[in-house]
Scaffold this motif. Structure first.
Motif, short mmCIF file in Angstrom:
data_model
loop_
_atom_site.label_atom_id
_atom_site.label_comp_id
_atom_site.label_asym_id
_atom_site.label_seq_id
_atom_site.Cartn_x
_atom_site.Cartn_y
_atom_site.Cartn_z
N SER A 149 -0.38 0.49 2.22
CA SER A 149 -1.76 0.89 2.00
C SER A 149 -2.63 -0.34 2.17
CB SER A 149 -1.94 1.46 0.59
OG SER A 149 -1.24 2.67 0.48
N ASP A 150 -3.91 -0.12 2.45
CA ASP A 150 -4.74 -1.25 2.81
C ASP A 150 -5.42 -1.88 1.60
OD1 ASP A 150 -7.05 -1.79 5.58
OD2 ASP A 150 -6.03 -3.14 4.21
N TYR A 184 -2.94 1.60 5.98
CA TYR A 184 -3.77 2.79 5.94
C TYR A 184 -4.63 2.79 4.68
CZ TYR A 184 -1.54 4.57 10.02
OH TYR A 184 -1.12 4.71 11.31
N PRO A 185 -5.86 3.29 4.77
CA PRO A 185 -6.74 3.24 3.59
C PRO A 185 -6.12 3.99 2.41
CG PRO A 185 -7.95 3.98 5.53
CD PRO A 185 -6.51 3.92 5.92
N LEU A 186 -6.44 3.51 1.20
CA LEU A 186 -5.95 4.16 -0.01
C LEU A 186 -6.42 5.61 -0.01
CD1 LEU A 186 -6.69 1.50 -2.73
CD2 LEU A 186 -4.50 2.57 -2.34
N GLY A 187 -5.49 6.50 -0.28
CA GLY A 187 -5.86 7.91 -0.34
C GLY A 187 -5.76 8.61 1.00
N SER A 188 -5.45 7.89 2.04
CA SER A 188 -5.35 8.50 3.36
C SER A 188 -4.17 9.48 3.41
CB SER A 188 -5.17 7.39 4.39
OG SER A 188 -4.70 7.90 5.60
N THR A 189 -4.34 10.55 4.17
CA THR A 189 -3.25 11.52 4.26
C THR A 189 -2.83 11.78 5.70
OG1 THR A 189 -4.90 13.27 4.24
CG2 THR A 189 -3.82 12.78 2.16
N VAL A 207 3.46 1.92 0.53
CA VAL A 207 2.36 2.89 0.45
C VAL A 207 2.17 3.26 -1.01
CG1 VAL A 207 1.64 5.21 1.12
CG2 VAL A 207 2.89 3.78 2.73
N VAL A 208 0.91 3.34 -1.43
CA VAL A 208 0.64 3.41 -2.86
C VAL A 208 -0.09 4.69 -3.25
CG1 VAL A 208 -0.84 2.38 -4.61
CG2 VAL A 208 0.67 0.97 -3.31
N GLY A 209 0.20 5.15 -4.46
CA GLY A 209 -0.57 6.24 -5.06
C GLY A 209 -0.41 7.57 -4.34
N GLY A 210 -1.53 8.29 -4.24
CA GLY A 210 -1.48 9.63 -3.66
C GLY A 210 -1.01 9.67 -2.21
N SER A 211 -1.25 8.60 -1.46
CA SER A 211 -0.82 8.59 -0.06
C SER A 211 0.66 8.78 0.10
CB SER A 211 -1.19 7.26 0.61
OG SER A 211 -2.57 7.16 0.79
N ASN A 212 1.42 8.38 -0.94
CA ASN A 212 2.88 8.52 -0.87
C ASN A 212 3.29 9.93 -0.51
OD1 ASN A 212 4.41 6.15 -1.39
ND2 ASN A 212 3.56 6.11 -3.44
N VAL A 213 2.64 10.89 -1.15
CA VAL A 213 3.05 12.28 -0.94
C VAL A 213 2.89 12.66 0.53
CG1 VAL A 213 2.61 14.65 -1.62
CG2 VAL A 213 2.37 12.83 -3.28
N ALA A 214 1.71 12.35 1.07
CA ALA A 214 1.47 12.70 2.47
C ALA A 214 2.41 11.94 3.39
CB ALA A 214 0.02 12.40 2.82
N PHE A 215 2.69 10.67 3.06
CA PHE A 215 3.52 9.84 3.90
C PHE A 215 4.92 10.40 4.02
CE2 PHE A 215 4.81 6.19 6.10
CZ PHE A 215 5.88 5.57 5.48
N TYR A 216 5.54 10.72 2.86
CA TYR A 216 6.93 11.20 2.93
C TYR A 216 7.02 12.62 3.48
CZ TYR A 216 8.10 6.84 0.87
OH TYR A 216 8.22 5.50 0.68
N LYS A 217 5.99 13.42 3.22
CA LYS A 217 5.98 14.75 3.84
C LYS A 217 5.89 14.62 5.36
CE LYS A 217 4.25 17.75 0.20
NZ LYS A 217 3.17 18.46 -0.41
#
Lengths: 304, 388, 421
Positions: C199-200, C229-234, C255-265
């Motif tokens: 994350s950026d 990638y910007p924080l929160g990016s999906t 990758v940090v926070g909420g972006s993790n979900v989108a990243f692994y999906k």
């Protein structure tokens, strides 16, 4: 790097662009209807998307509670439920808030921002501050690999299909149904529409609710891509507005074209540069084009 | 003396005087330095609010991106203070001494060119006003000359706020990124964290704010003010009368930007850091609500609105964090639906007539159009001025 | 406790708070005036800097994000610190005093963290503060703690390059976490080419700077891609294609926070799964797994010093106590455990110093050992970080982790690694 591999990459990248296009279009469609056809700026649009997403999450929790078998079949029902709940919420909001502010679009902006704050806090208080993800059915996860090395994400295809369906339905409804006729005439000339007996208030309420319902479907679709939290709506709202403004608020076709353009620009720049740079460049291009052509790509030719 | 009184009456300066007394005398005596510093922070938001009164209340242009100009002014001041705090001796632990710490973490080895002007205070002060105004001019020129207004303009200002936020966060080597610029200590050797410094900065802030209000009031009462009101209500008629509407709008937009920039700089000085969380969409919209609550037509009201909302935020978000946001949401909705003229409007329509009835029952009961707080009591001639 | 360079405490005391403060002071004075009561506890020098400490109570602060995007990660820390404090109070407290906690919400907004930290130190006069999660929040509060001479226990694994007298870092710093995982990838998995994703913001960028140096200069490997990638990016579609183009031996993800979900999906949707691609992440703990889902992370590796599934007695007791207090479905990640260590380390240092004064506690901290730590054993280094082991674990389908590698010795913390700057 063989030719086949390169071709695969091009196809997958093209699909990534299409995927993003579908996301942006779904977000912008509901807004385009409300903004374009009614001139109402709904800054709480993102929160209606979140309502749809939470509906799917609650549906998933319910399905798991009832029986593990339901997990694979609840999803389509959940999407329909998302539409209905967001529709109903939109109905309430229009009745309670928006209809008092039709003549004052800038004030609508502020009032709906307040609404979005309230809704976010409501999610936080009644559902929880943590981000949640519904348990998605197996057939939506993973990828479809028609050939070795070519992986097309299934959720991307699903979102694309859903978007096309919804867009088609909306266009059909606007140009073929009685509701569509009423909406178009109200937009062209409200006074005259009232004079010939169209209940413009009813039409407005219906239109607003349908716009919110589409937002709910968008939110439901996004649960396949990311997680949902109280502030998820704010991630999408500015992009949605840009898509609509860029396309020309009065035109749904404009929304489609602008979503496509923005998605491809972002996708391609992202491939060659980094994520942050791509976002900045895309936004700057949009703003620049808007500065040169402020009415958007497909402007209404009618003078108001 | 007589001319002074006449002057005050003509410009409805009574309310300005009252505000000055409150800010310069009452609050410093009533509050300790910590709370006074807090009030100083709120007042720096007040600059943006009064800019919005001119821009939105008088000009009819809603900008949802004033945070951009606030941030540009604030970052200009922060860059100067950061450079001063990053002299080679203090930073000798870094790989490259003499440059700000966040540049060092990002493997940057020398100061980027655009930072160099901020080594000088005079240039920084010029930049605080010039950079926001330049950007404002660029935006407004391209928009207003093409007769873009209303909602489109508002959305574009949002987009600009977003662009700037993404740019600042993305280029963290050059700007400190999402952390912002922290640890700002001195300006030309003078420590801004001492108590005495805080008092001086507070009074400086008050002085600049009152000065801005006076200038805006002078503009309001002059021809430009009347034209702005006319343009807000019936743009085409003003155009037919021969005026270039765009020029006036550009002027008021740049004016609001300049004041916001100054506000940003005062914020950095008093709070000691600057970050992109003051630049984006959320803070920009919040600043609009300060003006809306206070009364979008009233300069003095905007300052009261800012103080009230911010004080409320600090009090309530500590005690009732959940309820606070619901309350804010309610404020937004109520202000737009029920009190569009804000507190100043309530003052005008309820308090002043009651006052008059109480103390001068023999006088004509009709409310003076040019009322005490110097603001026109009507929002506009009605329907058409806000259509797209 | 005002330093002569004191700056603002950006806080408005409510009438309740000032009343409380006055009553507390009054109480303290009157207690001191009554001879014999609590004389055993009123040792000289227990509190010479005017902190909020009476003969029966010591006040500490807790500053985490209860709301906002970081809430998902910080809730665990809040719970763990509270559990530790409750356990310490049940044992009689510290120096005979029970711990009282003042909780503040940073709301995932760094300026709010700075403001609340001033309130906790200047207004509430806390003897210690347990808080922060992101480096941004820590950097925002650091000047306040240094000016007011406060004490912060910071639980998150972070990028290093910092060593403050006023902070005890209970999480791993970058060299402990990253170097071990990179060496493991090379020796166990024969990885020679790496793709770095983050994350950026400061932590991923600084971590990848260290990673790159290690890979290129020390391991003689290759970095084939570095993306932020910007924080929160999906939106990770293009990134997936870039990964496929480069075909790295190992992906190193921060990758940090909420972006993790989108990243692994997105990884799963692109067919990049654990069985085909080696991926080591520095930022997925059990907390993030609840959002990401076991199915999306299965087969990938995580590098932390603690996993909930660790098999030692301390951990079994800890997990049981945690679940009893917070429910059988609660999960415990690395940061949660590190947060749990905070109050215990503070207690040990205070008892060694026989005082709550920050200077004395800080002087007494280096060398403090905790043999009851759920991760096994830790020791405080004089650079205010912890000696601890590092571990690699694989993600299981049921969203738990199974440890596959452990560093043979405790790794010495080195926040300013030579050759990596």
């Amino acid at each position: 790097m063989s030719f086949d591999d390169l071709l695969n990459i091009v196809i997958m990248q093209g699909f990534a662009g299409l995927s993003l296009f579908a996301v942006l279009l779904l977000m912008g469609l509901g807004l385009a209807i409300i903004f374009g056809q009614m001139g109402v700026i709904n800054l709480a649009h993102g929160e209606f998307m979140t309502i749809g997403a939470y509906t799917v999450y609650l549906g998933s929790t319910l399905a798991e509670f009832i029986s593990p078998n339901w997990v694979n079949t609840y999803f389509p029902f959940a999407i329909v439920a998302a539409f209905l709940i967001a529709f109903f919420a939109g109905w309430l909001v229009e009745w309670g808030l928006i209809r008092h502010l039709y003549q004052r679009p800038l004030d609508t902006l502020l009032a709906t921002w307040g609404l979005s704050l309230g809704l976010q806090q409501a999610f936080r208080t009644f559902i929880g501050p943590k981000e949640v993800s519904p348990t998605l059915p197996d057939w939506i996860m993973g990828s479809w690999a028609p050939s070795e090395g070519l992986d097309i994400p299934i959720n991307g295809m699903f979102v694309l299909a859903l978007t096309l369906f919804v867009t088609g339905a909306v266009l059909l409804a606007l140009h073929r149904s009685r509701w569509g006729l009423r909406v178009r005439s109200t937009v062209s000339n409200r006074a005259m529409a009232n004079a010939v007996g169209i209940n413009t208030q009813r039409t407005d309420r219906l239109t607003f609710s349908i716009g919110c319902g589409i937002a709910g479907v968008a939110g439901a679709a996004f649960t396949t891509i990311g997680s949902t939290g109280p502030t998820s709506g704010s991630l999408y709202i500015v992009d949605a507005f840009l898509v609509v403004t860029f396309g020309g608020a009065a035109s749904l076709l404009g929304t489609v074209v602008s979503a496509f353009g923005i998605a491809q620009t972002q996708s391609i720049t992202e491939f060659f540069l980094s994520g942050s740079m791509a976002k900045m460049i895309t936004l700057s291009v949009v703003v620049l084009v808007l500065m040169l052509r402020p009415q958007g790509l497909f402007a209404s030719k009618i003078r108001r | 003396m007589n001319t002074l009184i006449k002057l005050i009456k003509r410009y409805q300066g009574g309310s300005i005087l009252l505000l000055t007394v409150l800010l310069a005398l009452v609050l410093p005596l009533a509050l300790d330095i910590f709370r006074l510093n807090l009030v100083g922070k709120y007042l720096s938001y007040g600059f943006v609010a009064i800019g919005l009164v001119m821009l939105w209340g008088y000009g009819g242009i809603l900008s949802l991106g004033q945070g951009v100009f606030f941030g540009l002014g604030g970052y200009a001041m922060a860059m100067f203070m950061k450079l001063e705090a990053s002299d080679p001796i203090t930073t000798k632990i870094q790989s490259t001494p003499g440059i700000p710490d966040f540049m060092d973490w990002n493997q940057i080895t020398e100061l980027p060119a655009f930072w160099l002007p901020f080594k000088s205070l005079p240039l920084t002060i010029i930049a605080i006003i010039a950079v926001p105004v330049a950007l404002a001019w660029l935006l407004s020129f391209s928009m207003f000359k093409r007769r873009v207004g209303g909602v489109y303009f508002a959305v574009i200002t949002q987009a600009v706020a977003l662009i700037l936020t993404v740019a600042i966060i993305g280029q963290q080597g050059f700007t400190g990124g999402v952390n912002g610029m922290t640890d700002l200590k001195t300006i030309w050797g003078w420590d801004t964290r001492d108590d005495s410094a805080k008092y001086i900065l507070y009074y400086l802030c008050v002085a600049l704010l009152i000065f801005s209000i006076v200038i805006c009031r002078w503009i309001q009462k002059g021809k430009v003010g009347t034209l702005l009101l006319a343009m807000r209500d019936k743009e085409d008629r003003v155009r037919f009368s021969g005026y270039d509407v765009a020029d006036f709008r550009i002027f008021v937009f740049c004016l609001a930007a300049a004041m916001s920039g100054v506000g940003g700089a005062m914020f950095t000085l008093q709070v000691g850091f600057m970050s992109p969380s003051f630049v984006g969409i959320v803070p920009s919209i919040e600043m609009v609500i300060y003006a809306a609550v206070g009364g979008r037509m009233s300069l003095v009201g905007a300052v009261y609105g800012t103080l009230l909302i911010n004080a409320g935020k600090t009090f309530f978000s500590e005690s009732f964090p959940d309820m606070w946001l619901f309350f804010m949401a309610a404020v937004f909705i109520l202000v737009t639906m029920v009190f569009p003229m804000g507190l100043a409007g309530l003052w005008e329509s309820h308090v002043v007539p009651a006052w008059k009835r109480l103390f001068s029952p023999s006088l004509d009961k009709k409310t003076d159009l040019n009322s005490v707080s110097g603001m026109p009591t009507k929002l506009g001639t009605g329907v058409s001025h806000e259509s797209i | 406790m005002k330093h002569h360079n004191d700056t603002s405490s950006i806080s408005l005391e409510t009438p309740d708070e000032s009343r409380r403060r006055i009553l507390l002071a009054f109480g303290a004075i009157s207690m001191a005036a009554i001879p014999g009561i609590g004389s055993a506890k009123s040792l000289p020098g227990v509190n010479t800097t005017g902190m909020a400490i009476t003969d029966t109570e010591v006040t500490v602060g807790q500053l985490h994000s209860a709301t906002g995007t970081m809430a998902i990660s910080e809730t665990g820390s809040i719970q763990a610190e509270q559990l530790a404090i409750d356990q310490i109070n049940a044992m009689g407290g510290i120096l005979g005093r029970k711990i009282k906690v003042i909780k503040e919400d940073g709301a995932s907004d760094w300026p709010t963290f700075a403001e609340k930290s001033k309130k906790l130190l200047i207004s509430d006069k806390c003897a210690a503060v347990f808080g922060c999660w992101t480096s941004a929040s820590r950097k925002a509060v650091l000047p306040v703690f240094e000016r007011e001479n406060g004490l912060l226990y910071y639980p998150t694994f972070y990028e290093g390059l910092e060593q403050s007298k006023n902070v005890i870092y209970t999480g791993q710093e970058a060299t402990q976490q990253i170097l071990f995982s990179l060496d493991w990838a090379k020796t166990e998995k024969k990885a020679k080419s790496f793709f770095l994703i983050g994350s950026d913001y400061i932590w991923p960028r600084t971590s990848m700077k260290i990673a790159r140096k290690h890979i290129e200069d020390f391991q003689k490997g290759k970095v084939v891609g570095e993306e932020y990638y910007p924080l929160g990016s999906t939106n990770f579609g293009s990134l997936m294609n870039k990964i496929k183009l480069q075909k790295p031996d190992c992906i190193l993800a921060a990758v940090v926070g909420g972006s993790n979900v989108a990243f692994y999906k997105a990884l799963k949707a692109a067919g990049i799964v654990g069985s085909k691609q080696l991926l080591v992440t520095l930022s997925v703990t059990e907390d993030e797994m609840t959002g990401v889902g076991g199915a999306n992370f299965e087969g990938f590796y995580s590098s932390m010093k603690y996993f909930q599934s660790l098999e030692n007695d301390n951990n079994k007791k800890f997990v049981a106590a945690f679940k009893e207090k917070y429910g059988p479905n609660s999960v415990i990640g690395d940061v949660t455990q590190a947060a749990y260590l905070g109050p215990w380390l503070w207690k040990a240092a205070v008892e060694r110093a026989q005082s709550f004064d920050v200077d004395k506690v800080v002087a007494a901290s280096p060398g403090i050992e905790l043999t009851t730590a759920p991760e096994g054993y830790v020791k405080v280094h004089k650079n205010h970080h912890l000696w601890s082991k590092s571990r690699i674990a694989i993600g299981m389908p049921d969203a738990t982790f199974k440890v596959v590698a452990e560093s043979p010795e405790l790794i010495e913390p080195n926040p300013f690694p030579k050759g990596y700057q």
